[in-house]
Design a protein around this motif. Structure first.
Motif, PDB file in Angstrom:
ATOM      1  N   ASP A 422       0.862  -1.183   0.000  1.00 49.84           N
ATOM      2  CA  ASP A 422       0.000   0.000   0.000  1.00 49.84           C
ATOM      3  C   ASP A 422       0.897   1.231   0.000  1.00 49.84           C
ATOM      4  O   ASP A 422       1.754   1.385   0.862  1.00 49.84           O
ATOM      5  N   PHE A 423       0.709   2.109  -0.999  1.00 52.88           N
ATOM      6  CA  PHE A 423       1.492   3.343  -1.067  1.00 52.88           C
ATOM      7  C   PHE A 423       0.638   4.571  -0.722  1.00 52.88           C
ATOM      8  O   PHE A 423       0.974   5.693  -1.102  1.00 52.88           O
ATOM      9  N   ASN A 424      -0.456   4.365  -0.012  1.00 52.13           N
ATOM     10  CA  ASN A 424      -1.399   5.459   0.225  1.00 52.13           C
ATOM     11  C   ASN A 424      -1.144   6.226   1.513  1.00 52.13           C
ATOM     12  O   ASN A 424      -1.883   7.158   1.825  1.00 52.13           O
ATOM     13  N   SER A 425      -0.127   5.847   2.284  1.00 52.76           N
ATOM     14  CA  SER A 425       0.153   6.581   3.517  1.00 52.76           C
ATOM     15  C   SER A 425       1.653   6.633   3.748  1.00 52.76           C
ATOM     16  O   SER A 425       2.397   5.719   3.332  1.00 52.76           O
ATOM     17  N   PRO A 426       2.140   7.666   4.432  1.00 51.41           N
ATOM     18  CA  PRO A 426       3.575   7.761   4.737  1.00 51.41           C
ATOM     19  C   PRO A 426       4.078   6.562   5.534  1.00 51.41           C
ATOM     20  O   PRO A 426       5.216   6.114   5.334  1.00 51.41           O
ATOM     21  N   ALA A 427       3.262   6.056   6.425  1.00 52.84           N
ATOM     22  CA  ALA A 427       3.692   4.914   7.241  1.00 52.84           C
ATOM     23  C   ALA A 427       3.940   3.686   6.369  1.00 52.84           C
ATOM     24  O   ALA A 427       4.903   2.934   6.598  1.00 52.84           O
ATOM     25  N   ASN A 434      12.066   0.674   4.576  1.00 47.56           N
ATOM     26  CA  ASN A 434      12.873  -0.079   5.539  1.00 47.56           C
ATOM     27  C   ASN A 434      13.069  -1.517   5.095  1.00 47.56           C
ATOM     28  O   ASN A 434      14.162  -2.088   5.238  1.00 47.56           O
ATOM     29  N   PHE A 435      11.989  -2.103   4.557  1.00 51.05           N
ATOM     30  CA  PHE A 435      12.089  -3.474   4.065  1.00 51.05           C
ATOM     31  C   PHE A 435      13.109  -3.573   2.940  1.00 51.05           C
ATOM     32  O   PHE A 435      13.973  -4.457   2.930  1.00 51.05           O
ATOM     33  N   MET A 436      13.020  -2.657   1.972  1.00 48.37           N
ATOM     34  CA  MET A 436      13.935  -2.708   0.833  1.00 48.37           C
ATOM     35  C   MET A 436      15.382  -2.461   1.262  1.00 48.37           C
ATOM     36  O   MET A 436      16.323  -3.050   0.705  1.00 48.37           O
ATOM     37  N   GLN A 437      15.592  -1.624   2.259  1.00 52.19           N
ATOM     38  CA  GLN A 437      16.947  -1.408   2.767  1.00 52.19           C
ATOM     39  C   GLN A 437      17.524  -2.714   3.321  1.00 52.19           C
ATOM     40  O   GLN A 437      18.700  -3.035   3.105  1.00 52.19           O
ATOM     41  N   ARG A 438      16.693  -3.464   3.988  1.00 52.35           N
ATOM     42  CA  ARG A 438      17.145  -4.750   4.542  1.00 52.35           C
ATOM     43  C   ARG A 438      17.415  -5.759   3.435  1.00 52.35           C
ATOM     44  O   ARG A 438      18.362  -6.543   3.505  1.00 52.35           O
ATOM     45  N   VAL A 439      16.563  -5.743   2.395  1.00 52.58           N
ATOM     46  CA  VAL A 439      16.780  -6.645   1.257  1.00 52.58           C
ATOM     47  C   VAL A 439      18.101  -6.314   0.574  1.00 52.58           C
ATOM     48  O   VAL A 439      18.893  -7.204   0.234  1.00 52.58           O
ATOM     49  N   VAL A 440      18.355  -5.036   0.373  1.00 54.72           N
ATOM     50  CA  VAL A 440      19.599  -4.604  -0.272  1.00 54.72           C
ATOM     51  C   VAL A 440      20.800  -5.064   0.545  1.00 54.72           C
ATOM     52  O   VAL A 440      21.780  -5.591   0.003  1.00 54.72           O
ATOM     53  N   GLN A 441      20.743  -4.875   1.852  1.00 55.03           N
ATOM     54  CA  GLN A 441      21.839  -5.326   2.719  1.00 55.03           C
ATOM     55  C   GLN A 441      22.035  -6.833   2.612  1.00 55.03           C
ATOM     56  O   GLN A 441      23.162  -7.322   2.462  1.00 55.03           O
ATOM     57  N   LEU A 442      20.939  -7.573   2.659  1.00 53.72           N
ATOM     58  CA  LEU A 442      21.004  -9.034   2.630  1.00 53.72           C
ATOM     59  C   LEU A 442      21.604  -9.555   1.334  1.00 53.72           C
ATOM     60  O   LEU A 442      22.511 -10.404   1.349  1.00 53.72           O
ATOM     61  N   ILE A 443      21.130  -9.047   0.207  1.00 56.11           N
ATOM     62  CA  ILE A 443      21.523  -9.611  -1.084  1.00 56.11           C
ATOM     63  C   ILE A 443      22.857  -9.037  -1.563  1.00 56.11           C
ATOM     64  O   ILE A 443      23.778  -9.771  -1.921  1.00 56.11           O
ATOM     65  N   ALA A 444      22.980  -7.714  -1.574  1.00 57.80           N
ATOM     66  CA  ALA A 444      24.167  -7.094  -2.165  1.00 57.80           C
ATOM     67  C   ALA A 444      25.400  -7.247  -1.299  1.00 57.80           C
ATOM     68  O   ALA A 444      26.507  -7.460  -1.822  1.00 57.80           O
ATOM     69  N   LEU A 445      25.242  -7.160   0.023  1.00 63.75           N
ATOM     70  CA  LEU A 445      26.403  -7.192   0.907  1.00 63.75           C
ATOM     71  C   LEU A 445      26.604  -8.562   1.559  1.00 63.75           C
ATOM     72  O   LEU A 445      27.664  -9.179   1.430  1.00 63.75           O
TER      73      LEU A 445
END
Length: 929
Positions: A422-427, A434-445
Motif C-alpha cells: 500500500d502506497f497510500n500513507s507515509p507509514a 525499511n524493508f527494501m533497505q534490509r533486502v539490499v543489505q542481505l543480497i548485495a552485501l
C-alpha cells in the motif's frame, strides 16, 4: 500526443511508479528518431524509449518526452538458415520464436512476458527467463547491432562501411572506450570483481563486463547497449545468434521436506542435463493450492515444504529417456515427499507449467483493493540459495508481508519474490523503504549477489548501484554514461541516479474503480490481443484511465470539470472497444475489460430502451427490415457504383457521429426467404425406414439476414444456411429447425451494447425453443456462427450442449466424409470466440485437412468487426486488419472463418472473399455412403 487522456494512458508501464509524459511521440522510422534526438539535445529535453511497457522497475516511464514505435518496426531477416536472425525492435518475442520454429531454432532470451514484450525491451533490459541463464541472454547471443547514439549518429556493426565511417566521426569516443577497457583489465581488483559479479545473472547498472570481455571498442559499445535500458542510445535493430529448440521434452514436479533439501537438489541438478529448474517455496504452493486442475497433494503441503519444477530436453527420444532415468535416480537420493514423475504428455506438462505461471497472479488476485503488486528479482550463488530464501522469509514476517511468496530460476540462483504494498500513507511507504533497505543489505552485501538479476535496474534500484558495485565500478559506469550521453537526455534517473530517494518517489497507487477491474496490476500482457491497440486504447490503458476518472470523482471533482476527459474517453475507451473479452485470456488475473465497457454502455442506454424492447419483441420484423436494407444498398450501389456508395456512406458515418452504417463493397446480398430454408430441412433422399442421425440447426441472426457477397454469388455460392444444410445432408444427418426460428436470437446483439436484461430475455426464449426442438437434449444442437454459439452456451441454464461449426464438424461431420484437399492457398481467420473456447487448434486442423496450403496470418487476433462495430466504427476494423492484405499471396482467392459479420471486414481488408469454414469443407468433401 499532447492531450491529458493519452499522455496518462501511454505513460503507464508495469512498474510500481507513475509518471505522466508531457508528450508521446509515435515514430515510424530511423530518420524520425534521429531528428527527435537532435532536437532533444538542442533544447535539453529528456527522452525515454518505450517498447511494450512490461518492464517492472520504472525504466519505461517519464515526465518529459516518451518515444514509442509504430508498427513499422517489425521487419526481420533470417540469415545462415536461421542460425542468425536480424530483428527490428517492434517485434514481440513470441512472434520471433514462431518465425524460427520451422527451423527448430529460437532466440536465447525467454522472459515470462515473451508473449507481450518486444525485442527492443528484451535487448535493452538484457531480459533472460526460465531457460536462458547467462549463456543465452542478449549479451551472450548478440551478433550485430544497428544503434543510434544520443547525438543522432547511426552505427551498423554488421556493415563495414558504417563502421569505417563511425571510426572517423567518433574517433574520440572509441578511443575513450578502448582506454577504459585497458584500464579496467589492468586493474586486477576491478576486473576480478566484474567477472565475479557477472558469474550470476546481473542487470544492476551497466554491462561493464564488456570492458573485460572485448578489446575492439565497437564490440564494447554494442555490448554496453545491452541492458542499458535506453540510457546510452537506441537499438534500431539487433542480430541474434539463435539457439536450437530441442523437440523432445519432459517435465516433472518434485516436492521436498524443506528449502534446504530442495536447494541441495538444485546444486546436483546443475550438473545434469536439465533445461529449466524452477523453485517454489511453501507459501507459493499454498497460494495456488485451491486453483483449478492443481494436483491434489499440493493442498496437503505445509509452509516449510518446497518444490522444483524440472524440464529436460533432447534431440531424440532415446536421449530423452536416458536423461529422465538419470534425473530420477539423482532426485530419489533427496527423498522427495511427493512428486509427479517425468512426463511427455502435453496436457500434464502444460498443467505443471501452469502452476509456475500462476504464482504471480495468485498474489495479484488476492491483494487488497488499492494495493500494488511488487515483484522483485535477485540472484545469489546457488550454494547460498537456501540461506537467502530463509532470510527473505524472515524479513517478510518481520515487516508483515504475510502474503509474500518466493519462486525463481533455481539453476541460476535467481529468486523472484512477490508481495503487495500500500502506497497510500507515509507509514506504509516507510515500511516499504525499511524493508527494501534490509533486502539490499542481505543480497548485495551479505550474499554478494545481484539486486537485479533480469528485470533491469530502472528507478527501483538506481540508488543502490554503488552499494552493490562499490565506488570504483560505480564511477566507471558514470564515465560511460557521460561519454555516450553527455547532456544526460536519455532517461535521466534510470540505471544511475544522484537522487538517493528516487525509488520512493512517484509511487503508483491503484485506487478502487470497479470490481471488474480492481485486480488489474497494469502488466500489459493483455495489449497484443486488443484490436484497438493501434487506433485508440488498449485494455490496460482503459483501466488506467477509468481508475483516474473514478479517483477524481471520489475526491469530489465535479462532472463539469471532468467533462473533457469523459468526452475523450467515450470514443477512445468505450465506443472503440470491441468488448470481445479476448484480453482476459492473456491477463494474469483473468480481467475482462470488455465486461467493464459493456457495463458502462449499459449505463448510457436508458433513453433508447423503448426501441430496444420493441426490437426484442418483434425480432422477425427486425430481420426483415435488415434484409430490406441490404437489398436497398445493393440497388443503390448499382446506381452510384460501389465506390460512390462507399464514399457516400463514409461521409454520412462521419457526419452523424458513427450513427450511419458505412457500406462495404463486400456487403452481402440478403439471405433467402426463411420458408425456403425450412423446406430444405427435410432430407427426402433418405429412406424413412433407416434410422438416421438427427441434428437441430439454429441459424444465427446474421446468417438469416446475410447471404453471400456479390462476388461469392457470382461464383455460384449459396447462403450460409443453404450450404450448412447441404453439408449436414451430405454427412447423412436429418436436420431440424426450431419452431419460430425467425423470432429467436442468442442475445449477443443486446449484450454487446450493454442491454443485459434484453439479452437474458432472448437467451431464455432461445433455450426454451432449443429444449423443445432437441427433445430436451436428445439431439445435438448446431449453431453456424461461433460468437453466437459461445453466447448461447453461456446464457443457457439447462444442460443443453450447443456446438458451433468447428466442434460439430470435427466430432460428427468429418467421420462421415472423405476429403480431397485443394492445391491452392487458403487464408484462415480464427475468431475471438473460437480462441476463447479453446477451439483454435481444432479449427486450424480442420482447415489444414481441406488444403495443402493453409495460411494463418500471425499477430491476427480479434479482427475488430465485433458485431456492428465494423459498420459503425469501420476504423476499428481497418486498424485491426491493417497488415492482413500484405499477407495474402497473389494466387490466393479463398479466405475462411466462422463468423458472417467478421467475414465482411476480412474480405474488405484482404481483397478476397472470406466465407464460412462450412463452405470449404463442403467444397472438398464427399459422402462415404
Amino acid at each position: 500526443m499532447l492531450d491529458p487522456l493519452r499522455t496518462l494512458a501511454y505513460g503507464t508501464d508495469a512498474s510500481c511508479y507513475r509518471l505522466v509524459p508531457k508528450a508521446v511521440l509515435l515514430l515510424d522510422n530511423e530518420s524520425e528518431v534521429i531528428r527527435v534526438l537532435q532536437l532533444a539535445a538542442e533544447f535539453y529535453l529528456p527522452v525515454t524509449f518505450r517498447a511494450a511497457g512490461t518492464s517492472l522497475s520504472g525504466q519505461a516511464i517519464t515526465d518529459s518526452i516518451l518515444i514509442k514505435l509504430t508498427n513499422h518496426w517489425r521487419d526481420y531477416e533470417l540469415l545462415n538458415e536461421g542460425e542468425l536472425i536480424r530483428l527490428q525492435p517492434g517485434l514481440i518475442g513470441a512472434r520471433v520464436n514462431q518465425i524460427l520454429a520451422p527451423l527448430q531454432r529460437k532466440i536465447g532470451p525467454d522472459p515470462a512476458s515473451i508473449n507481450s514484450c518486444k525485442i527492443g525491451g528484451i535487448a535493452a533490459n538484457n531480459s533472460s527467463g526460465m531457460c536462458c541463464g547467462t549463456a543465452q541472454n542478449s549479451y551472450s547471443t548478440l551478433a550485430a547491432m544497428r544503434l543510434i547514439l544520443a547525438d543522432g549518429t547511426v552505427l551498423d556493426t554488421a556493415n563495414e562501411q558504417s563502421k569505417r565511417d563511425f571510426c572517423v566521426s567518433h574517433k574520440h569516443l572509441l578511443h575513450e572506450l578502448a582506454q577504459l577497457a585497458i584500464q579496467t583489465k589492468n586493474d586486477a581488483q576491478l576486473a576480478t570483481l566484474i567477472k565475479h559479479k557477472f558469474r550470476l545473472k546481473n542487470t544492476t547498472g551497466y554491462s561493464i563486463n564488456a570492458l573485460v570481455d572485448f578489446t575492439d571498442p565497437i564490440d564494447i559499445l554494442m555490448h554496453l547497449m545491452i541492458g542499458s535500458e535506453g540510457t546510452l542510445g537506441f537499438i534500431s535493430n539487433i542480430t541474434y545468434h539463435t539457439v536450437p529448440e530441442q523437440p523432445f521434452k519432459a517435465s516433472s514436479l518434485v516436492v521436498f521436506e524443506n528449502i534446504e533439501t530442495t536447494c541441495l537438489a538444485v546444486a546436483k541438478l546443475k550438473q545434469m542435463n536439465v533445461a529449466a529448474v524452477e523453485l517454489m517455496d511453501g507459501a507459493s504452493l499454498q497460494a495456488i493450492a485451491d486453483k483449478p486442475d492443481m494436483p491434489a497433494f499440493i493442498a496437503q503441503l505445509n509452509i516449510n515444504n518446497a518444490a522444483l519444477l524440472i524440464e529436460t530436453r533432447a534431440n531424440d527420444q532415446l536421449m530423452l529417456s536416458q536423461q529422465i532415468s538419470q534425473l530420477a535416480e539423482v532426485l530419489a537420493a533427496f527423498k522427495p515427499i511427493d512428486s509427479i514423475a517425468f512426463t511427455q504428455e502435453r496436457a500434464t506438462c502444460e498443467q505443471l507449467w501452469a502452476i509456475r505461471k500462476g504464482l504471480f497472479p495468485a498474489v495479484g488476485a488476492v491483494r487488497d483493493t488499492g494495493t500494488t503488486v511488487i515483484i522483485e528479482d535477485i540472484a545469489v550463488a546457488v550454494e547460498q540459495l537456501a540461506s537467502a530464501t530463509r532470510q527473505l522469509q524472515q524479513l517478510f514476517a518481520e515487516y508483515g508481508y504475510h502474503e509474500a511468496i518466493i519462486f525463481g530460476h533455481a539453476l541460476d540462483g535467481n529468486l523472484h519474490f512477490v508481495f503487495t504494498q500500500d502506497f497510500n500513507s507515509p507509514a506504509q511507504i516507510e515500511r516499504y523503504q525499511n524493508f527494501m533497505q534490509r533486502v539490499v543489505q542481505l543480497i548485495a552485501l551479505d550474499h554478494q549477489g545481484s539486486l537485479k538479476a533480469e528485470h533491469g535496474t530502472g528507478r527501483n534500484m538506481a540508488p543502490f548501484v554503488e552499494l552493490e558495485w562499490g565506488k570504483k565500478a560505480y564511477e566507471l559506469m558514470w564515465e560511460i554514461k557521460g561519454l555516450l550521453d553527455p547532456d544526460n537526455i536519455l532517461s535521466p534517473g534510470v540505471v544511475l541516479s544522484e537522487d538517493p530517494f528516487i525509488h520512493l518517489k512517484n509511487l503508483k497507487t491503484l485506487p478502487a474503480a470497479d470490481a471488474i477491474i480492481d485486480k488489474c496490476i497494469e502488466c500489459g500482457f493483455c495489449e497484443p490481443n486488443c484490436p484497438s491497440k493501434d487506433l485508440t486504447l488498449t485494455p490496460r490503458q482503459r483501466i488506467v484511465l477509468w481508475r483516474h476518472i473514478q479517483q477524481r470523482r471520489n475526491l469530489g471533482e465535479s462532472e463539469k470539470t471532468l467533462e473533457p476527459l469523459l468526452d475523450a474517453f467515450q470514443y477512445q475507451g468505450i465506443d472503440t472497444c470491441a468488448a470481445t473479452g479476448l484480453c482476459a485470456d492473456s491477463c494474469p488475473v483473468g480481467i475482462d475489460t470488455g465486461a467493464l465497457i459493456k457495463q458502462l454502455r449499459s449505463q448510457q442506454l436508458a433513453s433508447h430502451s423503448k426501441l430496444a424492447k420493441w426490437t426484442a419483441a418483434n425480432f422477425s420484423q427486425v430481420i426483415n427490415l435488415a434484409k430490406q436494407g441490404l437489398n436497398l444498398a445493393q440497388l443503390t450501389s448499382r446506381v452510384l457504383g460501389r465506390d460512390g456508395l462507399q464514399r457516400l456512406t463514409e461521409g454520412l458515418n462521419h457526419a452523424t457521429g458513427h450513427r450511419f452504417i458505412k457500406w462495404s463493397q463486400f456487403a452481402p446480398l440478403s439471405a433467402p426467404d426463411f420458408t425456403a430454408i425450412q423446406s430444405l430441412a427435410v432430407n427426402t433422399q433418405t429412406d424413412a425406414a433407416i434410422e438416421q442421425p438427427t441434428v437441430v440447426y439454429f441459424p444465427s441472426c446474421s446468417s438469416r439476414v446475410m447471404g453471400p457477397d456479390p462476388d461469392m454469388a457470382a461464383q455460384g455460392e449459396l447462403s450460409l444456411m443453404e450450404t450448412t444444410i447441404a453439408l449436414l445432408h451430405k454427412a447423412g444427418f436429418r436436420v431440424i429447425l426450431p419452431e419460430a426460428t425467425t423470432e429467436l436470437c442468442c442475445g449477443m446483439a443486446y449484450q454487446s451494447k450493454g442491454r443485459m436484461n434484453l439479452a437474458r430475455q432472448k437467451s431464455h426464449q432461445l433455450e426454451h425453443a432449443l429444449l423443445s426442438a432437441s427433445e430436451h437434449g436428445k439431439y445435438p444442437i448446431y449453431m453456424d456462427t461461433s460468437p453466437c454459439a459461445m453466447t448461447a452456451n453461456a446464457g443457457i441454464t439447462s444442460t443443453l450442449k450447443i456446438y458451433d461449426s468447428v466442434e460439430f464438424i470435427e466430432q460428427f461431420v468429418l467421420p462421415r466424409l472423405s476429403l480431397t484437399p485443394l492445391d491452392e492457398p487458403v487464408m484462415l481467420h480464427i475468431t475471438c470466440s473460437t480462441r476463447k473456447r479453446g477451439l483454435a487448434a481444432t479449427m486450424q486442423r480442420i482447415a489444414a485437412m481441406c488444403t495443402h496450403q493453409l495460411i494463418v496470418p500471425p499477430d491476427m487476433q480479434c479482427c475488430g468487426f465485433a458485431g456492428d462495430k465494423g459498420l459503425l466504427y469501420p476504423e476499428l476494423n481497418a486498424s485491426a486488419l491493417a497488415d492482413l492484405k500484405s499477407q495474402v499471396p497473389n494466387d490466393c482467392k479463398i479466405g475462411v472463418s466462422n463468423s458472417r459479420t467478421c467475414e465482411i471486414g476480412l474480405s474488405e481488408h484482404s481483397g478476397i472473399s472470406y466465407k464460412g469454414l462450412v463452405y470449404l469443407v463442403h467444397q472438398v468433401s464427399a459422402s462415404l455412403s
